[in-house]
Design a protein around this motif. Structure first.
Motif, short mmCIF file in Angstrom:
data_model
loop_
_atom_site.label_atom_id
_atom_site.label_comp_id
_atom_site.label_asym_id
_atom_site.label_seq_id
_atom_site.Cartn_x
_atom_site.Cartn_y
_atom_site.Cartn_z
N TRP A 92 0.83 -1.20 0.00
CA TRP A 92 0.00 0.00 0.00
C TRP A 92 0.87 1.25 0.00
CZ3 TRP A 92 0.10 3.59 4.01
CH2 TRP A 92 -0.82 4.64 3.89
N PHE A 93 1.92 1.30 0.82
CA PHE A 93 2.76 2.48 0.93
C PHE A 93 3.49 2.76 -0.38
CE2 PHE A 93 6.48 4.96 2.11
CZ PHE A 93 5.95 5.90 2.98
N VAL A 94 4.01 1.71 -1.01
CA VAL A 94 4.75 1.88 -2.26
C VAL A 94 3.82 2.30 -3.39
CG1 VAL A 94 6.12 0.67 -4.00
CG2 VAL A 94 6.60 0.34 -1.59
N GLY A 95 2.58 1.77 -3.37
CA GLY A 95 1.62 2.07 -4.44
C GLY A 95 1.40 0.93 -5.39
N LEU A 96 1.79 -0.29 -5.00
CA LEU A 96 1.57 -1.46 -5.84
C LEU A 96 0.20 -2.05 -5.55
CD1 LEU A 96 4.95 -3.43 -5.73
CD2 LEU A 96 3.95 -2.26 -7.69
N SER A 97 -0.48 -2.51 -6.59
CA SER A 97 -1.77 -3.17 -6.41
C SER A 97 -1.56 -4.58 -5.87
CB SER A 97 -2.52 -3.22 -7.74
OG SER A 97 -1.82 -4.04 -8.67
N MET A 98 -2.65 -5.22 -5.50
CA MET A 98 -2.58 -6.57 -4.93
C MET A 98 -1.98 -7.56 -5.91
SD MET A 98 -4.05 -6.70 -1.79
CE MET A 98 -4.98 -8.20 -1.56
N ASP A 99 -2.23 -7.38 -7.21
CA ASP A 99 -1.80 -8.36 -8.21
C ASP A 99 -0.51 -7.97 -8.92
OD1 ASP A 99 -4.13 -9.81 -7.67
OD2 ASP A 99 -5.29 -8.62 -9.11
N ALA A 100 0.04 -6.79 -8.65
CA ALA A 100 1.24 -6.34 -9.36
C ALA A 100 2.46 -7.15 -8.94
CB ALA A 100 1.48 -4.85 -9.09
N ALA A 101 3.32 -7.42 -9.91
CA ALA A 101 4.54 -8.18 -9.64
C ALA A 101 5.58 -7.26 -9.01
CB ALA A 101 5.08 -8.78 -10.94
N VAL A 102 6.38 -7.84 -8.13
CA VAL A 102 7.45 -7.09 -7.46
C VAL A 102 8.69 -7.12 -8.34
CG1 VAL A 102 8.86 -6.93 -5.38
CG2 VAL A 102 6.49 -7.68 -5.22
N TRP A 103 9.49 -6.07 -8.25
CA TRP A 103 10.66 -5.92 -9.10
C TRP A 103 11.79 -6.85 -8.64
CZ3 TRP A 103 9.17 -1.44 -6.14
CH2 TRP A 103 8.12 -0.74 -6.71
N HIS A 104 12.71 -7.11 -9.55
CA HIS A 104 13.90 -7.87 -9.20
C HIS A 104 14.81 -6.97 -8.36
CE1 HIS A 104 17.71 -10.04 -9.62
NE2 HIS A 104 16.97 -11.11 -9.89
N PRO A 105 15.44 -7.50 -7.30
CA PRO A 105 16.28 -6.66 -6.43
C PRO A 105 17.38 -5.90 -7.17
CG PRO A 105 15.89 -8.79 -5.41
CD PRO A 105 15.32 -8.87 -6.79
N THR A 106 18.02 -6.57 -8.15
CA THR A 106 19.10 -5.90 -8.89
C THR A 106 18.56 -4.74 -9.72
OG1 THR A 106 20.33 -7.97 -8.98
CG2 THR A 106 20.98 -6.24 -10.53
N GLY A 107 17.43 -4.97 -10.39
CA GLY A 107 16.82 -3.89 -11.18
C GLY A 107 16.38 -2.73 -10.31
N PHE A 108 15.82 -3.05 -9.15
CA PHE A 108 15.41 -1.99 -8.22
C PHE A 108 16.62 -1.18 -7.76
CE2 PHE A 108 15.08 -0.61 -3.81
CZ PHE A 108 13.97 0.22 -3.87
N THR A 109 17.72 -1.85 -7.40
CA THR A 109 18.90 -1.18 -6.90
C THR A 109 19.51 -0.26 -7.95
OG1 THR A 109 19.37 -3.03 -5.43
CG2 THR A 109 21.17 -1.50 -5.86
N HIS A 110 19.63 -0.75 -9.18
CA HIS A 110 20.23 0.06 -10.25
C HIS A 110 19.38 1.30 -10.54
CE1 HIS A 110 22.74 -3.52 -11.96
NE2 HIS A 110 23.20 -3.06 -10.81
N ASN A 111 18.06 1.12 -10.61
CA ASN A 111 17.18 2.26 -10.88
C ASN A 111 17.20 3.26 -9.72
OD1 ASN A 111 15.20 1.96 -13.45
ND2 ASN A 111 15.74 -0.06 -12.70
N ARG A 112 17.21 2.75 -8.49
CA ARG A 112 17.22 3.64 -7.33
C ARG A 112 18.52 4.44 -7.25
NH1 ARG A 112 17.99 1.88 -2.07
NH2 ARG A 112 19.90 0.92 -2.94
N ASP A 113 19.66 3.78 -7.49
CA ASP A 113 20.94 4.48 -7.40
C ASP A 113 21.07 5.55 -8.48
OD1 ASP A 113 21.54 2.91 -5.27
OD2 ASP A 113 22.93 1.59 -6.33
#
Length: 369
Positions: A92-113
């Motif tokens: 809920w805090f992130v804004g993902l729906s109940m059925d949305a897939a979660v990102w891969h940790p490496t992809g999340f880290t690269h995009n965040r950095d």
């Protein structure tokens, strides 16, 4: 009548994710504040991304997820993605729906950095302070400053000579390299870390071990103890004073203010720089007694100490330790998990903004409507 346990999965759910979060949950106020700041940064985000190609992770979701990592002491991005996958509050805090897939940790880290390296972290902090309901909580006249050491994401074994002259032999298969530092003279001029070249070998005081680290600096307003600016620098003997002058120069207002600090800032040249900037130095007196019996000459004289506000500033400045204590004990920032001065600076700035968000729900609740 006894109820029966049913382990079958329902095909459909008729409960919205919004309804799962209690109306009085503190994250609701934090998310409302974060969303207001992110809405103001939306135009800046547009300039950081290309207009063609595959859509990336929305920057708003990246920053909300990073806030969760600080607020709930999630020690790694892999564990954060796992939590977002099954924790409905995190979704809920992130804004993902109940059925949305979660990102891969490496992809999340690269995009965040990549996002945080674009000075978004400091813009987020300044945007938070500029909110109308937050701005009235801040003092415009009385501030405090301090610094703390944060360990770099590298080992002492990686601190080797720059010329590679006495590089240790390769370890046996399946074992870590062994180093005997006894009798070896090491300094930042002759040695550097192969893992994080921006880290510096520094010892806080006599009797303390030297370690590879950075120095984090915070400028705090004294009314409610909120962070108004932050910096991360190399760990050096003058880093705290140099960073303080930089943060003071970044202020938009040039009215006279007071600045509380500990005795490490009691240096004649630094006090002179403060007075030249219309800053009254409410600095603790460094009354060190030398072996000869003479007391160290202080730069703070009766012009400052005779005022009752001086003692008040010395009491208020100790609250800045709460910021460092929260960042290290609660947010897990005892050691950086990223490398390089740019990325560590972004993480430190964003975590100080997270500290403000933790404090704000209670402070705003105390304000008259």
């Amino acid at each position: 009548m006894r109820g029966r346990s049913c382990s079958g999965d329902e095909l459909f759910s008729f409960v919205r994710l919004e309804e799962r979060v209690p109306a009085d949950h503190p994250l609701r106020v934090i998310r409302a504040l974060a969303d207001e700041v992110l809405a103001g940064l939306s135009s800046s985000f547009s300039g950081l991304y290309a207009h063609t190609g595959r859509p990336s992770i929305p920057p708003e979701m990246l920053l909300r997820a990073t806030l969760l990592q600080a607020l709930y002491s999630v020690r790694s991005e892999r564990l954060l993605m796992e939590q977002i996958n099954y924790n409905l509050l995190f979704r809920w805090f992130v804004g993902l729906s109940m059925d949305a897939a979660v990102w891969h940790p490496t992809g999340f880290t690269h995009n965040r950095d990549r996002l945080l390296q674009a000075d978004v972290a400091r813009a987020f902090l300044q945007g938070l302070l500029a909110l109308k309901q937050v701005k009235r909580l801040l003092s415009s006249e009385h501030f405090s400053v301090d610094g703390t050491l944060i360990d770099a994401w590298c080992s002492m074994k990686s601190f080797v000579p720059k010329d590679k002259g006495d590089e240790p032999p390769a370890p046996p298969p399946g074992r870590n390299a062994e180093r005997d530092f006894r009798g070896e003279t090491r300094s930042n001029e002759t040695h550097a870390s192969t893992t994080d070249p921006d880290a510096r070998l520094y010892r806080k005081s006599q009797g303390q071990p030297a370690r590879l680290c950075y120095t984090g600096h915070v400028l705090m307003e004294n009314r409610n103890g909120l962070v108004v600016d932050s910096m991360l620098t190399h760990a050096t003997g003058t880093a705290e004073r140099d960073a303080t002058l930089t943060m003071l120069d970044r202020r938009t207002s040039r009215q006279r203010i007071t600045l509380g600090a500990d005795k490490a800032y009691d240096v004649t040249e630094f006090v002179g720089e403060l007075r030249a900037r219309k800053v009254t130095p409410h600095i603790a007196v460094n009354g060190t007694v030398y072996k000869t019996g003479k007391r160290r000459k202080t730069a703070i004289d009766g012009r400052t100490t005779r005022h009752p506000g001086y003692e008040i500033s010395l009491r208020c400045r100790k609250r800045i330790e709460e910021i460092f204590g929260w960042a290290k004990a609660s947010a897990g920032l005892t050691k950086f998990k990223v490398k390089g001065l740019d990325r560590t600076t972004a993480i430190f700035s964003f975590f100080t903004a997270a500290y403000n968000l933790v404090r704000l729900p209670k402070l705003l609740a105390q304000q008259p409507t």
